[in-house]
Design an enzyme around this catalytic site. Structure first.
Site, mmCIF file in Angstrom:
data_model
loop_
_atom_site.group_PDB
_atom_site.id
_atom_site.type_symbol
_atom_site.label_atom_id
_atom_site.label_comp_id
_atom_site.label_asym_id
_atom_site.label_seq_id
_atom_site.Cartn_x
_atom_site.Cartn_y
_atom_site.Cartn_z
ATOM 1 C CG HIS A 97 -2.297 0.619 0.838
ATOM 2 N ND1 HIS A 97 -3.445 0.395 1.556
ATOM 3 C CD2 HIS A 97 -2.658 1.494 -0.158
ATOM 4 C CE1 HIS A 97 -4.444 1.109 1.028
ATOM 5 N NE2 HIS A 97 -3.989 1.783 -0.010
ATOM 6 C CG ASP A 121 -6.342 -0.457 4.585
ATOM 7 O OD1 ASP A 121 -6.195 -1.515 5.201
ATOM 8 O OD2 ASP A 121 -5.401 0.160 4.047
ATOM 9 C CG HIS A 123 -4.366 -2.247 8.519
ATOM 10 N ND1 HIS A 123 -4.516 -3.148 7.492
ATOM 11 C CD2 HIS A 123 -4.032 -2.963 9.629
ATOM 12 C CE1 HIS A 123 -4.274 -4.380 7.949
ATOM 13 N NE2 HIS A 123 -3.981 -4.300 9.249
ATOM 14 C CG ASP A 125 -2.460 1.780 5.482
ATOM 15 O OD1 ASP A 125 -2.181 1.005 6.417
ATOM 16 O OD2 ASP A 125 -2.854 1.381 4.374
ATOM 17 C CG HIS A 138 2.422 -1.791 4.473
ATOM 18 N ND1 HIS A 138 1.698 -2.947 4.239
ATOM 19 C CD2 HIS A 138 2.856 -1.872 5.765
ATOM 20 C CE1 HIS A 138 1.706 -3.686 5.350
ATOM 21 N NE2 HIS A 138 2.394 -3.061 6.272
ATOM 22 C CG ASP A 229 -4.991 -3.006 2.226
ATOM 23 O OD1 ASP A 229 -5.008 -4.227 1.995
ATOM 24 O OD2 ASP A 229 -4.171 -2.458 2.990
ATOM 25 C CG ASP A 231 -5.593 -5.250 4.706
ATOM 26 O OD1 ASP A 231 -6.446 -4.358 4.820
ATOM 27 O OD2 ASP A 231 -4.376 -5.051 4.931
ATOM 28 C CD GLU A 274 -0.335 -4.275 1.586
ATOM 29 O OE1 GLU A 274 0.147 -5.403 1.808
ATOM 30 O OE2 GLU A 274 0.233 -3.200 1.891
HETATM 31 N N1 ARG Z 1 -0.726 -0.285 11.434
HETATM 32 C C1 ARG Z 1 0.262 -1.292 11.116
HETATM 33 C C2 ARG Z 1 1.609 -0.626 10.804
HETATM 34 O O1 ARG Z 1 1.668 0.572 10.727
HETATM 35 C C3 ARG Z 1 -0.200 -2.164 9.947
HETATM 36 C C4 ARG Z 1 -0.320 -1.459 8.647
HETATM 37 C C5 ARG Z 1 -0.872 -2.351 7.564
HETATM 38 N N2 ARG Z 1 -0.969 -1.647 6.321
HETATM 39 C C6 ARG Z 1 -1.340 -2.192 5.152
HETATM 40 N N3 ARG Z 1 -1.314 -1.403 4.104
HETATM 41 N N4 ARG Z 1 -1.719 -3.429 5.052
HETATM 42 O O2 ARG Z 1 2.598 -1.308 10.646
HETATM 43 MN MN MN Z 2 -3.523 -0.445 3.580
HETATM 44 MN MN MN Z 3 -4.603 -2.933 5.301
#
Ligand code: ARG
Ligand code: MN
Ligand code: MN
Ligand code: MN
Length: 315
Positions: A97, A121, A123, A125, A138, A229, A231, A274
């Protein structure tokens, strides 16, 4: 509609190497052909994969592989800007990402800043190098893009091309369920439009997408950037991804979001990131890639009701 497909086989925003094969497995699933079959007016051009030369800039504390990140995203931005200026909706296949810094920047430059972002997402990010506990880039792209967060970053050499001009008021999240505590703080302090899974449960996905669009583009005049994303989908729907979180969107909800975006007629660029074919069994990988393809086809007008034939019945 005209579509330009761009692959970004970049994996240095996180530690799992297989995510670089995302563009290949999604193309190998027949994406380009399937896009061109949606409708006779769909015109797809594949621009191939981005490659970059590494600029030897200095390392940044707690941003792993920073020189690669900065160098790759410059090329991503240039390519996306060109594709959008060619009059195409740019579909970027990741990669992790962190490439969204480049895709959003290119979109911003092509549309002279008049864009809004829907970030789908698990998350947020939204970490900076000071708040991230992983150092994985990411987990930081949204914090680099938002104007309101630009003061929280140190000077980033090799990133001078990047414009943090998007206001966080023009950004909405859907699907959140794994948000770090400093990310939560930023979301609350800045009043970011953030629909987590409990909002999807409370309102339903249709209302959530409508509310999100209403907040980020109240006049319906902006070019929409969807950063998707994989996920965001539940682990059962998309197991082959690096940071999967259970309790996510169903594939139906994921498709519904993109059908709604398609209907606005204002999709300007979409990232699908991802997908990691090195995670899980062959069945898991196929399931994940199939989900990605369904979500993409919905974005460009595939209808679950079926499409009428191009010619009259041969009866
Ligand atoms: N918040 C976690 C981090 O900063 C997970 C980030 C996941 N990001 C993603 N693009 N899948 O490491
Ligand atoms: Mn992401
Ligand atoms: Mn994510
Ligand atoms: Mn299918």
């Amino acid at each position: 509609s005209k579509i330009g497909v761009l692959g970004v086989p970049f994996n240095k925003g996180q530690p799992k190497l297989g995510v670089a094969k995302g563009p290949k497995v999604i193309r190998d699933a027949g994406l380009i052909q399937k896009l061109s079959e949606i409708h006779e007016l769909v015109d797809v051009k594949d621009y191939g994969d981005v490659s970059y030369n590494i600029n030897e800039v200095k390392e940044i504390l707690n941003m792993k592989e920073y020189p690669h990140f900065a160098s790759c995203n410059l090329e991503v931005s240039r390519n996306v800007e060109k594709i959008v200026k060619d009059g195409r909706i740019c579909l970027t296949l990741g990669g992790d990402h962190s490439i969204a810094v480049g895709t959003v920047d290119g979109h911003i430059k092509a549309k002279t800043e008049n864009i809004c972002i829907l970030w789908i997402d698990a998350h947020a990010d939204l970490n900076t190098n000071k708040t991230s506990s992983s150092g994985n880039v990411h987990g930081m792209p949204m914090a680099l893009l938002a104007r309101e967060l630009s003061d929280y970053w140190p000077y980033l050499p090799g990133m001078d091309w990047q414009k943090p001009v998007i206001s966080i008021r023009n950004v909405a999240y859907i699907g959140l369920r794994s948000v770090d505590s400093y990310e939560r703080l930023v979301i609350d302090r800045l009043g970011i439009t953030a629909f987590g899974m409990e909002d999807v449960e409370n309102y339903g996905i249709n209302t959530v997408v409508k509310m999100a669009l209403d907040r980020i583009d109240p006049e319906g005049r902006r070019s929409i950037h969807v950063s998707y994303d994989i996920d965001s989908l539940d682990s059962l729907e998309a197991p082959s991804t690096g940071t999967s979180v259970r309790g996510g969107l169903t594939l139906r909800e994921g498709i519904h979001i993109m059908e709604t975006i398609h209907k606005t007629g204002r999709l300007g660029a979409m990232d699908l990131v991802e997908v990691n074919p090195s995670i899980g069994s062959e069945k898991d990988v196929n399931r994940t890639v199939e989900a990605a393809v369904h979500v993409i086809l919905a974005a460009f007008g595939h209808s679950r009701r079926g499409l009428l034939p191009k010619t009259s019945l041969p009866l």
